[in-house]
Write a protein that holds these residues in place. Sequence first.
Motif, PDB file in Angstrom:
ATOM      1  N   THR A 261       0.426  -1.446  -0.371  1.00 40.31           N
ATOM      2  CA  THR A 261       0.026  -0.424   0.206  1.00 40.31           C
ATOM      3  C   THR A 261       0.917   1.313   0.076  1.00 40.31           C
ATOM      4  O   THR A 261       1.766   1.321   0.411  1.00 40.31           O
ATOM      5  N   ALA A 262       0.769   2.188  -0.543  1.00 37.92           N
ATOM      6  CA  ALA A 262       1.437   3.832  -0.697  1.00 37.92           C
ATOM      7  C   ALA A 262       1.162   4.725   0.226  1.00 37.92           C
ATOM      8  O   ALA A 262       1.604   5.562   0.043  1.00 37.92           O
ATOM      9  N   GLY A 263      -0.843   3.913   0.280  1.00 35.83           N
ATOM     10  CA  GLY A 263      -1.000   5.510   1.645  1.00 35.83           C
ATOM     11  C   GLY A 263      -1.771   6.319   0.440  1.00 35.83           C
ATOM     12  O   GLY A 263      -1.827   7.362   1.291  1.00 35.83           O
ATOM     13  N   THR A 264      -1.935   6.165  -0.438  1.00 33.34           N
ATOM     14  CA  THR A 264      -2.539   7.667  -1.965  1.00 33.34           C
ATOM     15  C   THR A 264      -3.374   7.484  -2.631  1.00 33.34           C
ATOM     16  O   THR A 264      -4.396   5.802  -2.546  1.00 33.34           O
ATOM     17  N   VAL A 265      -4.753   7.500  -2.268  1.00 28.99           N
ATOM     18  CA  VAL A 265      -6.222   7.281  -2.629  1.00 28.99           C
ATOM     19  C   VAL A 265      -6.402   8.222  -4.085  1.00 28.99           C
ATOM     20  O   VAL A 265      -6.376   9.232  -3.998  1.00 28.99           O
ATOM     21  N   GLU A 266      -6.495   7.335  -5.098  1.00 31.47           N
ATOM     22  CA  GLU A 266      -6.924   8.144  -6.324  1.00 31.47           C
ATOM     23  C   GLU A 266      -8.749   7.847  -6.342  1.00 31.47           C
ATOM     24  O   GLU A 266      -9.168   6.903  -6.409  1.00 31.47           O
ATOM     25  N   ALA A 267      -9.205   9.192  -6.823  1.00 30.66           N
ATOM     26  CA  ALA A 267     -10.337   9.342  -7.327  1.00 30.66           C
ATOM     27  C   ALA A 267     -11.045  10.171  -8.186  1.00 30.66           C
ATOM     28  O   ALA A 267     -10.064  11.164  -8.711  1.00 30.66           O
ATOM     29  N   VAL A 268     -11.642   9.421  -8.938  1.00 30.15           N
ATOM     30  CA  VAL A 268     -12.575   9.926 -10.213  1.00 30.15           C
ATOM     31  C   VAL A 268     -13.748  10.198 -10.046  1.00 30.15           C
ATOM     32  O   VAL A 268     -14.694   9.119  -9.330  1.00 30.15           O
ATOM     33  N   ALA A 269     -14.495  10.994 -10.899  1.00 32.21           N
ATOM     34  CA  ALA A 269     -16.207  11.136 -10.899  1.00 32.21           C
ATOM     35  C   ALA A 269     -15.974  12.396 -11.620  1.00 32.21           C
ATOM     36  O   ALA A 269     -15.237  12.706 -12.674  1.00 32.21           O
ATOM     37  N   THR A 270     -17.029  12.593 -11.985  1.00 26.86           N
ATOM     38  CA  THR A 270     -17.808  14.026 -12.544  1.00 26.86           C
ATOM     39  C   THR A 270     -18.417  14.875 -11.997  1.00 26.86           C
ATOM     40  O   THR A 270     -19.126  14.820 -10.636  1.00 26.86           O
ATOM     41  N   LEU A 271     -18.390  15.902 -12.609  1.00 35.04           N
ATOM     42  CA  LEU A 271     -18.965  16.960 -12.040  1.00 35.04           C
ATOM     43  C   LEU A 271     -19.784  18.162 -12.598  1.00 35.04           C
ATOM     44  O   LEU A 271     -19.408  18.606 -13.773  1.00 35.04           O
ATOM     45  N   SER A 272     -21.528  18.078 -12.603  1.00 36.56           N
ATOM     46  CA  SER A 272     -21.473  19.234 -13.323  1.00 36.56           C
ATOM     47  C   SER A 272     -22.369  20.194 -11.982  1.00 36.56           C
ATOM     48  O   SER A 272     -22.794  19.949 -10.999  1.00 36.56           O
ATOM     49  N   GLY A 273     -22.172  21.358 -12.227  1.00 32.77           N
ATOM     50  CA  GLY A 273     -22.345  22.561 -11.228  1.00 32.77           C
ATOM     51  C   GLY A 273     -21.529  23.525 -11.205  1.00 32.77           C
ATOM     52  O   GLY A 273     -20.732  23.694 -11.664  1.00 32.77           O
ATOM     53  N   HIS A 274     -21.317  23.770  -9.712  1.00 31.45           N
ATOM     54  CA  HIS A 274     -21.048  24.899  -9.899  1.00 31.45           C
ATOM     55  C   HIS A 274     -19.488  24.398  -9.594  1.00 31.45           C
ATOM     56  O   HIS A 274     -19.802  23.088  -7.897  1.00 31.45           O
ATOM     57  N   VAL A 275     -18.588  24.696  -9.341  1.00 37.79           N
ATOM     58  CA  VAL A 275     -17.157  24.506  -8.412  1.00 37.79           C
ATOM     59  C   VAL A 275     -16.713  24.170  -7.093  1.00 37.79           C
ATOM     60  O   VAL A 275     -16.079  23.582  -6.374  1.00 37.79           O
ATOM     61  N   GLN A 276     -17.701  25.613  -6.318  1.00 38.71           N
ATOM     62  CA  GLN A 276     -16.978  25.892  -5.298  1.00 38.71           C
ATOM     63  C   GLN A 276     -17.445  25.100  -3.975  1.00 38.71           C
ATOM     64  O   GLN A 276     -16.370  24.770  -2.955  1.00 38.71           O
ATOM     65  N   PRO A 277     -19.245  24.355  -3.788  1.00 38.36           N
ATOM     66  CA  PRO A 277     -18.677  23.429  -3.341  1.00 38.36           C
ATOM     67  C   PRO A 277     -17.319  21.926  -3.027  1.00 38.36           C
ATOM     68  O   PRO A 277     -16.991  21.440  -1.653  1.00 38.36           O
TER      69      PRO A 277
END
Length: 338
Positions: A261-277
């Motif tokens: 385990t490298a201790g790093t988490v990778e996340a991928v996703a999509t976002l629609s809408g505002h960036v601030q939240p």
Amino acid sequence: MTQAIVVEGLRKKFGPREVLHGLDFAVESGTVFGVIGPNGAGKTTTMRCLLDIIRPSAGSISVLGQDPRQAGTALRRRIGYLPGELHLENRTTGRRVLEHFAAISGPVDPQHVKQLAERLDLDLDRQTRKLSKGNKQKLGLLQAFMHKPELLVLDEPTSGLDPLVQQVFHAMVREAVDDGATVFLSSHVLSEVQQAADAVAILRDGEIVTVSTVEELRTAAVRQLRFNSTGTEPHDVGALLARVPGVANVAVRELKADGHTAGTVEAVATLSGHVQPLVQELAKLNLTDLVLEEPDLEEAVLTLYAGQPPRLGQSTENGQSAGNGRTPGRHTEGAHRA
């Protein structure tokens, strides 16, 4: 702000086939209004109704405060029109073509024509039959702009133009608007409308899907998100992303190096809408990498295009209008038949 164009309940039939299905929109004076849609969506038919080249089957139209069906040539002289299919007389020069249009549209400053020709890098003394498609399009643009009209109606204006000339065209549009003109343009290329327009109507199958600003389209478009973080468990990252409005298609995994385990988490996703939240939530993580792509407006618009199944019997705009148009008025006739 006054409205240069107001369209209410616009319908157009060619025989039994209805090709415009009750369009409603308004164009504010001194703005650029873009209509985008695939070929056959009804863009050209809408423009021809605005210019009284063809008559609507139902609905009302106001152009510069007048009904184009009643206003006649006085209104048309206040409009610059570039048709989507520009036909030029072959046995003449560009200069003679412009002289013909100047006689129709009213006084034209020869120095202004010269300046526009220089900006567009167009030789007005060449025979029109020797002009390339791009140079013919330049000539069409020049005749639309040369009398400094109050309203410009431009159907696929950058068709055939190289990128440098497209930039000149966009500068001409902004200058015209700065001088008080209103611009109504159509395209099937989003990038063209994105660069030029203040407001955008998306037309599909003879209906308006939505009218919005480019920024509103951008906000609604889907962005691709990818980041790496350390010191956090995968399920905690997933729970954090679940709290962000507009985040979907989440995939989280723990990265490994050399089988450990490298201790790093990778996340991928999509976002629609505002960036601030999203930014507020990501600030809680120890990020080592973050990529948030520019929203894909093309994909957003294509999604809107595909929102409904096509109507049965839909034909292309050329098919719709062939042999069905009434005799145009003087100014639009010249531009259409040039």
